[in-house]
Design an enzyme around this catalytic site. Structure first.
Site, short mmCIF file in Angstrom:
data_model
loop_
_atom_site.label_atom_id
_atom_site.label_comp_id
_atom_site.label_asym_id
_atom_site.label_seq_id
_atom_site.Cartn_x
_atom_site.Cartn_y
_atom_site.Cartn_z
N GLU A 1 8.45 -31.67 -15.05
CA GLU A 1 8.72 -30.93 -16.28
C GLU A 1 7.52 -30.94 -17.21
OE1 GLU A 1 13.25 -31.50 -17.39
OE2 GLU A 1 12.49 -33.28 -16.37
N HIS B 1 18.35 -28.40 -18.53
CA HIS B 1 17.41 -28.71 -17.44
C HIS B 1 16.63 -27.47 -16.99
CE1 HIS B 1 20.66 -31.91 -16.34
NE2 HIS B 1 19.74 -32.46 -17.14
N ARG C 1 29.07 -38.93 -16.95
CA ARG C 1 29.83 -37.79 -17.45
C ARG C 1 30.79 -37.28 -16.39
NH1 ARG C 1 24.41 -34.93 -19.23
NH2 ARG C 1 23.75 -36.33 -20.90
N ARG D 1 8.78 -30.49 -25.67
CA ARG D 1 10.08 -30.16 -25.11
C ARG D 1 11.08 -30.08 -26.25
NH1 ARG D 1 14.65 -33.89 -22.58
NH2 ARG D 1 15.91 -32.30 -21.57
N ASN E 1 7.69 -35.38 -25.28
CA ASN E 1 9.15 -35.32 -25.12
C ASN E 1 9.72 -36.42 -26.00
OD1 ASN E 1 11.82 -35.28 -24.37
ND2 ASN E 1 11.45 -35.41 -22.17
#
Length: 401
Positions: free
Chosen positions: A388, A183, A243, A94, A7
């Site tokens: 993940e 995601h 955010r 990823r 990743n």
């Protein structure tokens, strides 16, 4: 079979080696400050007692340098776990954005790399770093099959009425403006885990990924995502660490036209200065919880707004799916914040959703999947730690076996 999972970020590179047959993690690590003074690699390797650790501190001017150092660590006689690079048969990468082109995991070819480049405008912070990681791994593991696992692929099943925006059609046909979702690797992993735990291959589920970035997904009985809170970019939907989540676009026009902010300044405010940070003074939910316990009104409002958004989307997705079997909490806050889970599930009895408050607290920070619904709840409420890296390794293996 040992699979290396990569990743790659703009200045970091996370890695794991997983024996896919036993699902054992043989090694994992993080290279930080790539291209910045003071590079560092934290390398952990499996031992009979758990994991040993070695810290390498040296400048890492580029990703290729970091990959070279990681290769050295993985093959080191004292804290390595493989004899040589040829021990790695496949590498799963990823890749954040696959656009509409990549709806499934792909073996990486020159054509695939070129297509990932064309998608850089849709993920300017992530896809370039993902590509750099791919090219660095090709150099040091030339015999391994390189595989791209796309975060957006899980949302390829969204119906058109869910992924289109109500703007002129040309912006979709000519400029690819639509909901892509993010995601996806995490949402897919926890959904599949829930099927095993609940012994039901046809679950209707709402998956809730709550990290510094946060998103929810509605997944039907066929395992297809039919809606998600993140859209064209990672800014809409839930409130997040920094955010804003959903906001009336008129606010943006007002900030620019009446308050004199530039578009770049507004972009920065909504992405980096809003969410928990903007409301409560910290992007870390632990700080917000502590302030809330001390009676801080801003912290209390932050938690109320944060969890109210989650509740609204639970109701929305309950309607979209025509009822649900389970709600799944995952990622940093989803797994480790009992207050967020409790407030998100309050007053949902009309939907058959009732949390067991004692179980919710007891199983906070769980390392294994657990059920936390009350006995009378019609909907199962699960905490499932996301993985993940394992999902990427599994998808890689399924493609090449």
């Amino acid at each position: 079979m040992n699979i290396l999972v990569i990743n790659a970020g703009s200045s970091s590179l996370k890695y794991q080696i997983i024996n896919i047959l036993s699902q054992q993690v043989l090694a994992k690590g993080l290279a930080e400050r790539i291209g910045i003074e003071g590079g560092r690699i934290k390398h952990q390797y499996a031992t009979n007692e758990g994991f040993g650790e070695y810290i390498l501190e040296e400048n890492l001017p580029e990703h290729a340098t970091a990959f070279e150092a990681i290769t050295g660590l993985l093959t080191h006689p004292d804290f390595g776990v493989i004899e040589n690079p040829e021990s790695i048969k496949a590498i799963g990468h990823r890749v954040v954005h696959g656009g509409e082109k990549f709806t499934k995991t792909q073996i990486i070819t020159p054509e695939v790399k070129e297509a990932i480049k064309t998608l850089i405008p849709l993920a300017p912070l992530h896809n370039p770093a993902n590509l750099i990681g791919i090219e660095a791994s090709e150099k040091f593991f030339p015999n391994a099959v390189q595989v791209a696992v796309f975060d957006t692929a899980f949302f390829a099943t969204l119906p058109e009425h869910a992924y289109r925006y109500a703007i002129p059609k040309k912006f979709y046909t000519d400029n690819s403006i639509r909901v892509y979702g993010f995601h996806g690797t995490s949402h897919k992993f926890v959904y599949n885990e829930a099927k095993k735990i609940l012994k039901n291959d046809h679950l209707k589920a709402i998956t809730i990924h709550l990290g510094n970035g946060a998103s929810m997904a509605a997944v039907n009985e066929n395992g297809e995502s039919i809606d998600t809170t993140l859209g064209f970019g990672p800014l809409c939907g839930l409130a997040m660490g920094t955010r804003s989540g959903d906001i009336d676009p008129s606010v943006i026009f007002y900030m620019v036209e009446e308050l004199g902010f530039s578009l770049q300044e507004v972009k920065n405010i909504l992405n980096k200065e809003s969410g928990m940070l903007g409301l409560g003074g910290s992007s870390d939910a632990r700080d917000i919880n502590e302030k809330c316990e001390q009676g801080d009104a801003d912290a209390k409002l932050t938690l109320e707004l944060y969890t109210y958004r989650i509740k609204k989307y639970i109701g929305s997705y309950f309607a979209a799916l025509n009822g649900i079997d389970t709600i799944i909490f995952t990622a940093g806050l989803g797994e480790n914040d009992a207050v967020v889970r409790s407030w998100s599930c309050k007053n949902l009895e009309a939907l058959g959703i009732k949390l067991d408050e004692e179980a919710n607290v007891k199983f906070n920070h769980t390392k294994v999947p657990v059920e936390i619904q009350a006995p009378e709840s019609k909907v199962k409420i699960l905490i499932i730690p996301t993985n993940e890296e394992l999902e990427i390794a599994q998808q890689t293996y399924e493609l090449i076996k």
